[in-house]
Design a protein around this motif. Structure first.
Motif, PDB file in Angstrom:
ATOM      1  N   GLU A   1     140.842 -34.586 -26.140  1.00 45.89           N
ATOM      2  CA  GLU A   1     141.463 -33.777 -27.187  1.00 45.89           C
ATOM      3  C   GLU A   1     142.274 -32.633 -26.588  1.00 45.89           C
ATOM      4  OE1 GLU A   1     137.957 -34.489 -30.567  1.00 45.89           O
ATOM      5  OE2 GLU A   1     138.176 -32.556 -29.565  1.00 45.89           O
ATOM      6  N   ARG A   2     141.737 -31.995 -25.570  1.00 45.26           N
ATOM      7  CA  ARG A   2     142.457 -30.898 -24.932  1.00 45.26           C
ATOM      8  C   ARG A   2     143.729 -31.390 -24.257  1.00 45.26           C
ATOM      9  NH1 ARG A   2     137.606 -27.339 -22.028  1.00 45.26           N
ATOM     10  NH2 ARG A   2     136.771 -26.400 -23.956  1.00 45.26           N
ATOM     11  N   GLY A   3     143.625 -32.508 -23.525  1.00 47.32           N
ATOM     12  CA  GLY A   3     144.806 -33.033 -22.846  1.00 47.32           C
ATOM     13  C   GLY A   3     145.891 -33.441 -23.807  1.00 47.32           C
ATOM     14  N   TRP A   4     145.506 -34.061 -24.926  1.00 53.52           N
ATOM     15  CA  TRP A   4     146.489 -34.467 -25.939  1.00 53.52           C
ATOM     16  C   TRP A   4     147.158 -33.239 -26.536  1.00 53.52           C
ATOM     17  CZ3 TRP A   4     147.691 -33.628 -30.955  1.00 53.52           C
ATOM     18  CH2 TRP A   4     148.502 -34.564 -31.601  1.00 53.52           C
ATOM     19  N   THR A   5     146.390 -32.197 -26.810  1.00 53.93           N
ATOM     20  CA  THR A   5     146.944 -30.981 -27.410  1.00 53.93           C
ATOM     21  C   THR A   5     147.978 -30.333 -26.496  1.00 53.93           C
ATOM     22  OG1 THR A   5     144.876 -30.580 -28.627  1.00 53.93           O
ATOM     23  CG2 THR A   5     146.359 -28.709 -28.325  1.00 53.93           C
ATOM     24  N   ILE A   6     147.651 -30.160 -25.223  1.00 53.61           N
ATOM     25  CA  ILE A   6     148.575 -29.512 -24.294  1.00 53.61           C
ATOM     26  C   ILE A   6     149.831 -30.347 -24.107  1.00 53.61           C
ATOM     27  CG2 ILE A   6     148.855 -28.673 -21.939  1.00 53.61           C
ATOM     28  CD1 ILE A   6     147.009 -27.007 -23.753  1.00 53.61           C
TER      29      ILE A   6
ATOM     30  N   GLY B   1     147.952 -20.413 -24.426  1.00 54.06           N
ATOM     31  CA  GLY B   1     146.888 -19.684 -25.115  1.00 54.06           C
ATOM     32  C   GLY B   1     145.645 -20.529 -25.304  1.00 54.06           C
ATOM     33  N   CYS B   2     145.815 -21.807 -25.647  1.00 53.57           N
ATOM     34  CA  CYS B   2     144.666 -22.705 -25.779  1.00 53.57           C
ATOM     35  C   CYS B   2     143.945 -22.847 -24.445  1.00 53.57           C
ATOM     36  CB  CYS B   2     145.124 -24.076 -26.281  1.00 53.57           C
ATOM     37  SG  CYS B   2     145.643 -24.121 -28.009  1.00 53.57           S
TER      38      CYS B   2
END
Length: 338
Positions: free
Chosen positions: A234-239, A260-261
């Motif tokens: 989820e983090r990798g997709w968001t960035i 910021g994330c």
């Protein structure tokens, strides 16, 4: 959208006014915890303290501190006055808490009323009318128009924001995000699915203005949702998608939101509130906040310059991050807002 913006304004105003009360509640809880710790017996082996000698008034005073009779003891009266003051302050704090809970409940009811008014036109398209797209959050969601998709994402952002500023939540934004994460996880997942449905099919084809505007609008919802993501996928997709939006639209705020994330995930890991995360930096970015070339905390306080013929800009005084979303406990103590 106008009703939703007004609700955001009510939430923001409520959060700002309720912050001093939350700080008082937090300070009172810490004081009670310290008092409870201080009242614990000093001997871990369970031994009782030695008996005190009897005080024989009218004879030789007993060794140690001599206590005045109650009629002459002014400190006793001062203690009673202080106790009455604490009782009054506790009553005022309890009354303020009840008023805050009522106001927050009214705003939450307004969100419920707005959601009920959306109607079938605001529901996502059926699987027969969608292009299947798998994401870490689940299948992407598609809506009839870009504006409906953005409004829905903004609405669930309001749900997350309202939950984090509830009267029972901590005053620091990141602490509140962690406490409320379990309740807001479903809304954060929906925001991720909506954002996935807005992503262009081709990363090289030019965007039309309405599509680019929709991608920019969805970034703020992804910011509120992204700070609580814990899974690596989820983090990798968001960035990745936030940086793609910055590249496709030229709106570099999306890249700042990605940074910021990442900063929020690193801070959560350092405090033991989240899994470890290694920041990915864009070394070619012109903005230091994105490239990671410098940190505001290492630049020191701004230097005083009384000569107004020259204006010196100190990067250390620049506001780098969205404190309302990723603010820590230290930020709350440093802010002097009334």
């Amino acid at each position: 959208m106008d009703h939703l913006i007004l609700l955001f304004a009510r939430l923001t105003d409520f959060a700002a006014r309720d912050r001093p009360r939350k700080i008082k509640v937090q300070a009172k809880a810490e004081e009670e915890k310290q008092n409870t710790t201080a009242q614990m017996p000093p001997n871990a082996n369970g031994l009782q303290p030695p008996p005190q000698p009897l005080r024989m008034y009218g004879m030789m005073p007993a060794p140690g501190h001599v206590h005045l009779p109650a009629a002459f003891d002014q400190s006793r009266q001062d203690h009673l006055n202080e106790s009455n003051k604490i009782i009054v302050e506790d009553a005022e704090l309890e009354s303020a808490t009840s008023a805050a809970e009522r106001e927050w409940s009214d705003i939450w009811a307004a969100l419920d009323l707005l959601e009920a008014a959306f109607g079938p036109a605001f529901q996502p398209l059926s699987p027969d009318h969608m292009t299947p797209l798998s994401t870490p959050f689940g299948p992407a969601l598609y809506y009839r128009t870009y504006s409906i998709a953005c409004l829905t994402s903004t609405f669930f952002t309001a749900r997350i924001f309202a939950t984090r500023v509830a009267p029972s939540m901590p005053p620091a934004a990141m602490a509140a995000a962690g406490v409320a994460a379990q309740r807001t996880a479903g809304w954060a997942t929906i925001i991720g699915r909506i954002t996935a449905g807005l992503q262009p099919v081709s990363s090289t084809a030019p965007l039309n203005p309405s599509h680019g505007a929709a991608l920019m609008d969805c970034c703020m919802g992804l910011f509120h949702a992204g700070v609580q993501f814990r899974e690596a996928a989820e983090r990798g997709w968001t960035i990745t998608n936030l940086r793609n939006i910055a590249r496709l639209t030229g709106w570099q705020t999306a890249a700042l939101i990605a940074s910021g994330c990442e900063r929020a995930w690193i801070a959560a890991a350092e405090m033991g509130r989240g899994p470890p995360y290694t920041r990915t930096m864009n070394a070619t970015a012109k903005d230091d906040r994105v490239s990671g070339r410098s940190r505001a905390s290492n630049l020191g306080p701004p230097k005083d310059n009384n000569d107004r013929r020259f204006i010196h800009v100190n990067p250390g005084a620049r506001v780098y991050w969205a404190i309302g979303i990723i603010g820590m406990e230290e930020d709350m103590t440093q802010m002097k807002l009334e």
